[in-house]
Design a protein around this motif. Sequence first.
Motif, short mmCIF file in Angstrom:
data_model
loop_
_atom_site.label_atom_id
_atom_site.label_comp_id
_atom_site.label_asym_id
_atom_site.label_seq_id
_atom_site.Cartn_x
_atom_site.Cartn_y
_atom_site.Cartn_z
N THR A 7 31.11 71.53 49.36
CA THR A 7 30.85 70.89 48.08
C THR A 7 30.01 69.64 48.23
O THR A 7 29.07 69.41 47.45
N ASN A 8 30.30 68.83 49.23
CA ASN A 8 29.56 67.57 49.42
C ASN A 8 28.07 67.79 49.68
O ASN A 8 27.25 66.93 49.40
N SER A 9 27.70 68.94 50.20
CA SER A 9 26.30 69.25 50.47
C SER A 9 25.56 69.76 49.24
O SER A 9 24.36 69.99 49.29
N HIS A 10 26.29 69.97 48.15
CA HIS A 10 25.70 70.51 46.92
C HIS A 10 25.98 69.60 45.72
O HIS A 10 26.28 70.06 44.64
N SER A 11 25.84 68.31 45.93
CA SER A 11 26.20 67.34 44.89
C SER A 11 25.37 67.51 43.62
O SER A 11 25.89 67.35 42.51
N ARG A 12 24.10 67.87 43.75
CA ARG A 12 23.26 68.05 42.56
C ARG A 12 23.75 69.24 41.73
O ARG A 12 23.85 69.17 40.51
N LEU A 13 24.08 70.34 42.39
CA LEU A 13 24.60 71.52 41.71
C LEU A 13 25.92 71.19 41.00
O LEU A 13 26.11 71.53 39.84
N GLN A 17 26.58 71.22 36.95
CA GLN A 17 27.62 72.05 36.35
C GLN A 17 28.58 71.21 35.50
O GLN A 17 28.95 71.60 34.40
N LEU A 18 28.97 70.07 36.02
CA LEU A 18 29.92 69.21 35.30
C LEU A 18 29.30 68.64 34.02
O LEU A 18 29.99 68.49 33.01
N GLU A 19 28.00 68.33 34.06
CA GLU A 19 27.34 67.74 32.89
C GLU A 19 26.99 68.77 31.82
O GLU A 19 26.95 68.45 30.65
N ASN A 20 26.71 70.01 32.21
CA ASN A 20 26.16 70.99 31.28
C ASN A 20 27.07 72.15 30.93
O ASN A 20 26.64 73.06 30.21
N THR A 21 28.28 72.15 31.43
CA THR A 21 29.23 73.21 31.09
C THR A 21 30.56 72.56 30.73
O THR A 21 30.72 71.34 30.81
N ASP A 22 31.54 73.40 30.39
CA ASP A 22 32.86 72.87 30.08
C ASP A 22 33.73 72.71 31.33
O ASP A 22 34.90 72.38 31.23
N ALA A 23 33.15 72.91 32.49
CA ALA A 23 33.91 72.81 33.75
C ALA A 23 34.39 71.38 33.98
O ALA A 23 33.68 70.42 33.69
#
Length: 106
Positions: A7-13, A17-23
Amino acid sequence: MKLVNVTNSHSRLVLNQLENTDAHMVKVYTAGNTTVIYTEAPEHNEIVLTNENRNIQPKEIEEIQHYFLKKIHDAEYHPEDIQVIELPGLVEISIPKRNLDAPIAM
């Protein structure tokens, strides 16, 4: 099959996801050349498997789904409601959460 949390290597992804979905939670794992994105949202959980080199094998889908279902409380979902969409190099597993406030039908 071993899943490695990257997860730490994919911070942009994750941020996207957190900004643009309901996740409200996003984790990224690798299993060899297969990338697994696991998200939790208020009404559903999603597991996305991608592999740019080959199609995802049925055994991989089964093992990864089993791994994450063990982490979800049984009362939160109905196994028959799980939907699996398979495309070349991509699999999406959608796990709708049960409405725990709704009365149980008998």
